[in-house]
Enzyme design. Sequence first.
Site, PDB file in Angstrom:
ATOM      1  N   GLU A  24      34.971  51.220  39.994  1.00  0.00           N
ATOM      2  CA  GLU A  24      35.918  50.864  38.724  1.00  0.00           C
ATOM      3  C   GLU A  24      37.300  51.437  39.246  1.00  0.00           C
ATOM      4  O   GLU A  24      38.415  50.735  38.685  1.00  0.00           O
ATOM      5  CB  GLU A  24      35.236  51.949  37.818  1.00  0.00           C
ATOM      6  CG  GLU A  24      34.130  51.521  37.257  1.00  0.00           C
ATOM      7  CD  GLU A  24      33.987  50.268  36.178  1.00  0.00           C
ATOM      8  OE1 GLU A  24      35.145  49.692  36.084  1.00  0.00           O
ATOM      9  OE2 GLU A  24      33.126  49.495  36.343  1.00  0.00           O
ATOM     10  N   HIS A  44      40.415  42.780  35.247  1.00  0.00           N
ATOM     11  CA  HIS A  44      39.276  43.837  35.711  1.00  0.00           C
ATOM     12  C   HIS A  44      38.300  43.423  36.666  1.00  0.00           C
ATOM     13  O   HIS A  44      37.859  43.970  37.744  1.00  0.00           O
ATOM     14  CB  HIS A  44      38.558  44.402  34.479  1.00  0.00           C
ATOM     15  CG  HIS A  44      37.681  45.569  34.547  1.00  0.00           C
ATOM     16  ND1 HIS A  44      38.110  46.833  34.483  1.00  0.00           N
ATOM     17  CD2 HIS A  44      36.413  45.592  34.842  1.00  0.00           C
ATOM     18  CE1 HIS A  44      37.075  47.463  34.858  1.00  0.00           C
ATOM     19  NE2 HIS A  44      35.872  46.877  35.036  1.00  0.00           N
ATOM     20  N   GLU A  45      37.340  42.298  36.082  1.00  0.00           N
ATOM     21  CA  GLU A  45      36.379  41.924  36.909  1.00  0.00           C
ATOM     22  C   GLU A  45      36.902  41.288  38.162  1.00  0.00           C
ATOM     23  O   GLU A  45      36.151  41.332  39.360  1.00  0.00           O
ATOM     24  CB  GLU A  45      35.573  40.712  36.168  1.00  0.00           C
ATOM     25  CG  GLU A  45      35.000  41.225  34.743  1.00  0.00           C
ATOM     26  CD  GLU A  45      34.098  42.472  34.862  1.00  0.00           C
ATOM     27  OE1 GLU A  45      33.563  42.849  36.054  1.00  0.00           O
ATOM     28  OE2 GLU A  45      34.013  43.213  33.940  1.00  0.00           O
ATOM     29  N   HIS A  55      36.811  44.020  40.628  1.00  0.00           N
ATOM     30  CA  HIS A  55      35.507  44.077  41.265  1.00  0.00           C
ATOM     31  C   HIS A  55      35.312  43.243  42.477  1.00  0.00           C
ATOM     32  O   HIS A  55      34.843  43.507  43.707  1.00  0.00           O
ATOM     33  CB  HIS A  55      34.632  44.252  40.247  1.00  0.00           C
ATOM     34  CG  HIS A  55      34.328  45.490  39.237  1.00  0.00           C
ATOM     35  ND1 HIS A  55      34.289  46.720  39.763  1.00  0.00           N
ATOM     36  CD2 HIS A  55      34.334  45.507  38.139  1.00  0.00           C
ATOM     37  CE1 HIS A  55      34.209  47.541  38.820  1.00  0.00           C
ATOM     38  NE2 HIS A  55      34.318  46.761  37.514  1.00  0.00           N
TER      39      HIS A  55
END
Lengths: 500, 500
Positions: free
Chosen positions: A293, A263-264, A267
């Site tokens: 997101e 997830h990160e 980003h």
Amino acid sequence: MSEKLKELKQYIENMNRYHHVVTLLQWDMYTTVPKEGYDRHADAVAYFSTQQFQMSVDSKLGELLEVLNGEEYNSLEDDWKFIVKRMKRDFEKNQKIPAKLYEEYVRALSESQRAWEEAKNASDFNIFAPHLKKLIGLVEEVTGYTDPEKEIYDALLNQYEEGMDSATIDRIFEELKQELIPMIQKIIAVKQPANPKFQGDFDPDIQEKVQKLLLEYIGFRWSRGAVGRTEHPFTLNFTSKDVRVTNHYHKENAISAMFSAIHEGGHGIFEQNVKEEFDGTVAGSCGYMGIHESQSRFYENIMGRNRNFWVPIYEEIQKLLPGYENISLEEFYHEINRVENSLIRVEADELTYCQHIILRYEMEKAIFRDHLPVEELPALWNKKMQEYLQITPPNDAAGILQDMHWSGGSFGYFPSYLLGSIYDGMLLEQVEKELGDLDLILKEGRILEVTKWLNEKIHVYGSSRLPKDTIWEVCGKEVSAKPLIRYFKEKYSSLYGIEL
Amino acid sequence: MSEKLKELKQYIENMNRYHHVVTLLQWDMYTTVPKEGYDRHADAVAYFSTQQFQMSVDSKLGELLEVLNGEEYNSLEDDWKFIVKRMKRDFEKNQKIPAKLYEEYVRALSESQRAWEEAKNASDFNIFAPHLKKLIGLVEEVTGYTDPEKEIYDALLNQYEEGMDSATIDRIFEELKQELIPMIQKIIAVKQPANPKFQGDFDPDIQEKVQKLLLEYIGFRWSRGAVGRTEHPFTLNFTSKDVRVTNHYHKENAISAMFSAIHEGGHGIFEQNVKEEFDGTVAGSCGYMGIHESQSRFYENIMGRNRNFWVPIYEEIQKLLPGYENISLEEFYHEINRVENSLIRVEADELTYCQHIILRYEMEKAIFRDHLPVEELPALWNKKMQEYLQITPPNDAAGILQDMHWSGGSFGYFPSYLLGSIYDGMLLEQVEKELGDLDLILKEGRILEVTKWLNEKIHVYGSSRLPKDTIWEVCGKEVSAKPLIRYFKEKYSSLYGIEL
């Protein structure tokens, strides 16, 4: 280049230095600073943010922006047209905030972030409550100055996803909710016992090795990236050339940190690929959180929770994580898609996750529209958890204190996660239209082709294009939850062998 | 408190914020920043150091110091008498440096540190040479302004160990050298084959666990401390409440990082225990490097290379490091005290280490007294290595490029290490006089008693007492190399069963 534009660039460069050290102080506060060193960091954050803020409202800057938005506007390149227009808007907003109020707000942020950590560790909302109350008041006061014409919660939503208001969100979320409720019920009816094989004792150092493997696999670049450890994972960037992701390692289970890593990483990949020329300007670093997101969640869910994502790397992961040599890829795939009503948002499967967001969205409306007293928030939280997920948090740490967002003044951020997933449904359709079957791409270890596509279609633009325009440009359609719903139905009916 | 003193305190607090962020930027540059992010950090360091420097030479500060050193002096507490006197001296020195020159110097430092890393990686002195040359010129120029009356190398020595000049150092080093030459020859004549058991494949993550164990054991406090990884280990502190040590892990051998951990831990414990009231003032954070090194080296050598230091913890270390279960404490003790003529200073045993320092001391005299061209330095280095250690570096990385000091503008620092060891001989005598036999204290796991003694006798004073005064106050004697020589003779004659 005109003299005024040169002056503006110089001014921005100077102001960025303050932003730069504030960012670094924050990075360090979350990853490294020892307990007793925290106060001096917090003091420096308050001081340098205030300096930066003062520069952002200085009349010298106002004059430059006036000229560049006026007589010199037509001579500017397109990128700089966007930049000076956006800066003028921000300048006018910022100018309305009294300096003293801003300083108080920044200081309150530091204090409330620490209070939240303490409160979470002690699982006691009362430690956090006075800080939250103060912060809500300050946010209302600040927004009253910057957006006097807007309803306050709409103004907050707009800060995180420009062009979004609660009417639009209500409509899209509703569309999704109507489909989700029966879908989740049907899936949950299928017995999915937790697989005890995934419980173990996983050294954080080993989990960090897994994180690094995953980041590299999806296309995170070390020449412009770094990692850190923190209570609650986040991504932070200075410019596209220095982007940092963090993780939190749970000793007993390695899956949570793997998905945080992906997830990160999503980003991070976004920020690493914004056009370099935008670095340090308002066009750089994407400030639209729904779009942001959508990228982290495209990596985490659309790709990360796809069986084929793991095909090229699962053996390597088995070598790293003790016990995984006895877990087949099939078991792993089921575990990472096990749907269950659970307490913690960041640990939730991609279906029930939506409910977690809708809950928070409603909590925020209760705070800013209904002015519900802070003391009553935990009870409302628990009531809604029971209603939407048939589960009641045993304590505040597993309930209202689980997320750091509010402690950082981020009210109106949560809907971005779900908007991100909604965009993801649309992006998935478009990726498959342009690049072919995603299953096949992943299985053949060609994930970097998807990363490249996202780089070119989305990341490179940074903040220079509004969310709605991005979706329109990339997908040629208005925002809709239908593609996401279709994706959910196809995936979970196949996974559980049921009709959805 | 007088108005002027209040104003001064406010002024210092403000100035410290700049120092604070510069320190953090440097920390991050060495431990975390990705390659492409380096430039913005370097730019910010130059900018904020310059801001800080400008504040340190502002006439407003000069006026405050004038009054506080004049009519108000007698009303000050003793600590503040020291602080205002020292600040006035520094103010007058700093004022003599042209602002442009200072800025150029700071920028050159950033660049040369990076060039050194590149040069070391490529093992090519030519990459570093132009930066070194520039830095030498700038240091000469700056010192010409600040200390016009002093011989330049004496001025540099004085920066790191106030009150020291090369005549004194020549005398003490000579005393030691005369004893060391035959001593090392006799010891080296005893066959000490390298023990292959110590070669292995040691995961840096595991070595970091060992580091943490060692730091805790000797009394480093986590509530005011943190660790990082870097090319070359160092310690850095914001105040006594935030002290950070770094380490570098060699995969093939775990011993090097263990002793770096203990060494930097010694520096760290010093800084963590300076009187809190001194935080942020010129009396805090010990600026005398001989005394500082005496602490790191007391932990590293006097205690760390003592067999009994390891008795209480060796089993734990055996559990962490693969292969160590087959290495007895006796073998380990011999390995960490194996005397050999070797290339790398930081890897050297405590005896030949002295020769490494004397070599660097003479190199620095060649640079600043004889003005030897930079291009000729590697050849001189290699010649001296052959002369003092009968070994010639196979390349620059293992020779003149091994230390980071010069790249950071630290000329005149190296002698501090040996002064530190010389002080340590005296401190050992005094510790045993006051606390009893060190072997017994260590064996019984009472090392924190020694830490407490050092805290009270030395650390708490920070910079508020000059090195010579410290030695006089603690040991009641003038500085002499005799106790160190006695310690060497006793230890190594017993260890090798020979007459020294």
